[in-house]
Enzyme design. Structure first.
Site, short mmCIF file in Angstrom:
data_model
loop_
_atom_site.label_atom_id
_atom_site.label_comp_id
_atom_site.label_asym_id
_atom_site.label_seq_id
_atom_site.Cartn_x
_atom_site.Cartn_y
_atom_site.Cartn_z
N CYS A 9 0.98 -1.13 -0.28
CA CYS A 9 0.00 -0.06 0.23
C CYS A 9 0.72 1.18 -0.01
O CYS A 9 2.06 1.12 0.03
CB CYS A 9 -0.77 -0.15 1.29
SG CYS A 9 -1.88 -1.44 1.40
N GLY A 36 -0.73 0.52 -4.80
CA GLY A 36 -2.02 0.05 -4.50
C GLY A 36 -3.07 0.61 -5.47
O GLY A 36 -3.10 1.76 -5.62
N ASN A 108 0.84 0.90 5.86
CA ASN A 108 1.47 0.06 4.90
C ASN A 108 2.09 -1.03 5.54
O ASN A 108 3.02 -0.70 6.37
CB ASN A 108 2.23 0.94 4.13
CG ASN A 108 3.28 0.39 3.05
OD1 ASN A 108 4.25 0.65 2.60
ND2 ASN A 108 2.74 -0.94 2.42
N GLY A 109 1.74 -2.26 5.10
CA GLY A 109 2.73 -3.38 5.96
C GLY A 109 1.38 -4.35 6.20
O GLY A 109 0.58 -4.65 5.70
N SER A 290 9.02 -2.59 -14.78
CA SER A 290 9.93 -2.51 -13.84
C SER A 290 11.45 -3.26 -14.10
O SER A 290 12.37 -2.88 -13.41
CB SER A 290 9.14 -3.47 -12.56
OG SER A 290 8.67 -4.42 -13.26
N ASP A 352 13.43 -9.77 -16.79
CA ASP A 352 12.52 -9.50 -16.07
C ASP A 352 12.84 -9.24 -14.67
O ASP A 352 14.13 -9.90 -14.50
CB ASP A 352 11.26 -10.69 -16.04
CG ASP A 352 9.87 -10.07 -15.75
OD1 ASP A 352 9.79 -8.90 -15.39
OD2 ASP A 352 8.83 -10.73 -15.81
N ASP A 353 12.01 -8.68 -13.79
CA ASP A 353 12.78 -8.54 -12.44
C ASP A 353 12.62 -9.50 -11.43
O ASP A 353 13.51 -9.65 -10.77
CB ASP A 353 12.02 -7.28 -11.89
CG ASP A 353 10.46 -7.42 -11.72
OD1 ASP A 353 10.12 -8.01 -10.81
OD2 ASP A 353 9.94 -7.09 -12.60
N CYS A 440 15.67 -6.78 4.50
CA CYS A 440 14.87 -8.01 4.68
C CYS A 440 15.04 -8.59 3.48
O CYS A 440 14.66 -8.24 2.43
CB CYS A 440 13.64 -7.91 5.19
SG CYS A 440 12.45 -9.14 5.25
N CYS A 443 12.19 -13.31 1.35
CA CYS A 443 11.59 -14.05 0.01
C CYS A 443 12.63 -14.65 -0.84
O CYS A 443 12.40 -15.49 -1.45
CB CYS A 443 10.90 -13.03 -1.16
SG CYS A 443 11.76 -11.69 -1.40
P1 5GP Z 1 4.92 -14.73 -12.05
O1 5GP Z 1 3.93 -15.07 -13.43
O2 5GP Z 1 6.20 -15.44 -12.17
O3 5GP Z 1 3.95 -15.23 -11.00
O4 5GP Z 1 5.23 -13.23 -11.97
C1 5GP Z 1 6.08 -12.55 -12.38
C2 5GP Z 1 5.83 -11.36 -12.97
O5 5GP Z 1 5.39 -10.54 -11.69
C3 5GP Z 1 7.10 -10.34 -13.06
O6 5GP Z 1 6.94 -9.64 -14.32
C4 5GP Z 1 7.16 -9.17 -12.06
O7 5GP Z 1 7.58 -8.14 -12.58
C5 5GP Z 1 5.93 -9.24 -11.57
N1 5GP Z 1 5.54 -9.14 -10.09
C6 5GP Z 1 6.58 -9.52 -9.19
N2 5GP Z 1 5.98 -9.26 -7.92
C7 5GP Z 1 4.91 -8.66 -8.27
C8 5GP Z 1 3.92 -8.03 -7.26
O8 5GP Z 1 3.97 -8.20 -6.06
N3 5GP Z 1 2.53 -7.94 -7.69
C9 5GP Z 1 2.53 -7.77 -9.00
N4 5GP Z 1 1.26 -7.18 -9.70
N5 5GP Z 1 3.37 -8.33 -10.04
C10 5GP Z 1 4.48 -8.57 -9.61
MG MG Z 2 6.47 -7.28 -14.42
#
Ligand code: 5GP
Ligand code: MG
Length: 463
Positions: A9, A36, A108-109, A290, A352-353, A440, A443
């Site tokens: 959030c 959010g 937020n949290g 991202s 990808d990130d 932290c 993950c």
């Molecule tokens: P996956 O399909 O592997 O579950 O999701 C990976 C994708 O989700 C990546 O493109 C990444 O940028 C995006 N992503 C990573 N963390 C989050 C998140 O917390 N929320 C959303 N909406 N996308 C995320």
């Molecule tokens: Mg993405």
């Protein structure tokens, strides 16, 4: 949509910024929309009483002119919500206000453990049924205030009951309090604006309002903005452990976290990725938005040209998408469309990130192949996500995390890529330019700095 896991959030606080604090709260919340998208709310004070306006959906939709007109006063609190625990109904839209309108709060949290808080409220007959963590926090503070405590006293009294991650703003009719858990898992910055003060989840909101970034609220610190300016209290001995996923994915690239510009850290992820994994390829393609800085870094370091091979629909937000079966099948195509000329006949590196469930990656690889890419090498600018989050992102349970039950080779096969490479954990930390212990990293490592209680029993460690 498949890629969606819960986002964190956003909170905003404005103190003594001239008459129409709500008018500033709206653009501030807008600049934090990425944190959010499910609901938004503003509570203001004109020194006499609190007034609230909250609604479901994006900032652009929640506030109309008449709503802002009905929010007079120079103090404001704002929140964009993305549900973590507690469900996504209108009942839990923040800021939290109760009937007495004594205080409003924006959180937020997430608190993974609420037993002590719940017991306290029950013991004092102050538990409102159906409350989520943020509401119970607010009720503990209200309880102390109803017995004569000041806002700051009430927060200091309640703080030991809060086991979890919180960047938490609380307002009364004449002040705003900002408090962070002792590890500072979620960000929270302080700015100076129009002779008054501003609090915001990220510095991008300060920039939007041209506020000056003074500093961040410290882990374990309570800051009160009131008649005497800013006052600070060290409630708990803090030890900074910002969620490193803020740098990987969540924060906006123009924000500054722990003194580092997010964009530059992500570019560094790309440099390190290039050092660790060099590939012969013709083109580097980022997954917007991202992963763009990391892809830039990768391209710059390897000399492989970067091109935009995916166009992103920037108007897709989950708020408006009831995931019916047909939409679900469209999957990532709703959000990203391929530009075939960029990839046809090419050896492609996509960046990808993160990979969470791996459904996005699978769809992307198949789109690239469909458009004629001859090789697809998948680069991830962070390490394998193996452990769920309990501090404010609603990551799926561990069984859904690809890297928790598959080897990298198995993930590669399942997404259909020619190769798959992750940034190493060491590379990730190095690229931040900061010591490992200010983060932290749960993950990636399963090291949870704050007690997660019985939730620990559902986790397999060292996968
Ligand atoms: P996956 O399909 O592997 O579950 O999701 C990976 C994708 O989700 C990546 O493109 C990444 O940028 C995006 N992503 C990573 N963390 C989050 C998140 O917390 N929320 C959303 N909406 N996308 C995320
Ligand atoms: Mg993405």
């Amino acid at each position: 949509m498949s890629a969606e896991i819960g986002e964190k959030c956003a909170v905003v606080g404005l103190y003594d910024v001239g008459l129409a604090a709500a008018r500033l709260a709206v653009p501030a919340l807008w600049s934090l929309q990425h944190r959010g998208q499910e609901s938004s709310g503003i509570v203001v004070s004109d020194g006499e009483m609190l007034r609230a306006h909250r609604g479901m959906g994006l900032v652009a939709r929640v506030y109309e002119e008449k709503d802002i007109d009905a929010l007079p006063g120079s103090i404001a609190l704002g929140h964009n919500r993305y549900s973590t625990d507690g469900g996504s109904t209108v009942d839990h839209v923040q800021p939290v206000v109760r009937e007495d309108m004594l205080v409003a709060s924006a959180h937020n949290g997430n608190l993974p453990v609420t037993d002590a808080l719940r017991d306290f409220l029950m013991e004092h007959d102050a538990l409102i049924s159906g409350s989520n963590d943020s509401e119970m926090m607010t009720d503990a503070i209200r309880y102390h205030m109803s017995r004569g405590a000041s806002l700051e006293e009430a927060i200091i009294e309640s703080f030991p009951l809060f086991t979890g991650a919180f960047s938490f703003l609380v307002m009364t009719k004449d002040k705003i309090a900002a408090v962070r858990d002792q590890f500072g898992i979620r960000p929270l910055s302080i700015g100076r604006i129009n002779g008054g003060y501003m609090f915001a989840s990220e510095t991008c909101a300060l920039n939007t309002l041209q506020a000056k970034h003074l500093r961040d609220v410290q882990p374990g610190e309570l800051v009160i903005a009131g008649q005497d300016g800013l006052r600070s209290f060290e409630i708990a001995t803090g030890k900074q452990k910002l969620d490193i996923f803020e740098l990987v994915y969540f924060a906006r690239p123009d924000s500054v976290l722990l003194g580092k510009r997010v964009n530059e850290v992500r570019r560094n992820f790309g440099f390190h990725l290039a050092d660790e994994h060099s590939i012969k390829a013709d083109v580097v393609i980022p997954i917007p938005d991202s992963a763009i800085p990391a892809a830039e870094g990768y391209s710059e370091k390897t000399g492989i040209p970067l091109r935009h091979g995916f166009a992103k629909n920037r108007y897709i937000h989950r708020t408006f998408i009831q995931p019916d079966q047909r939409l679900r099948e469209m999957g990532v195509r709703l959000k990203l469309d391929i530009i075939p000329e960029v990839v046809a006949g090419k050896r492609v590196v996509i960046v990808d990130d993160s990979i969470v469930r791996a459904t996005t990656a699978r769809d992307l690889v198949s789109m690239l192949r469909g458009a004629g890419a001859i090789e697809v090498h998948f680069m991830v600018s962070s390490p394998p996500v193996k452990y769920p989050d309990f501090y404010g992102i609603d990551t799926p349970n561990q069984s859904k995390l690809a890297a928790a039950h598959m080897s990298i080779e198995e993930i590669r096969k399942s997404i259909g890529a020619n190769s798959l490479h992750y940034l190493s954990y060491e590379g990730l930390i190095k690229a931040t330019g900061l010591p490992e212990d200010v983060f932290c990293t749960s993950c990636f490592t399963g090291n949870y700095p704050i007690d997660i209680g019985v939730k620990r029993e559902g986790i397999i460690f060292h996968v």
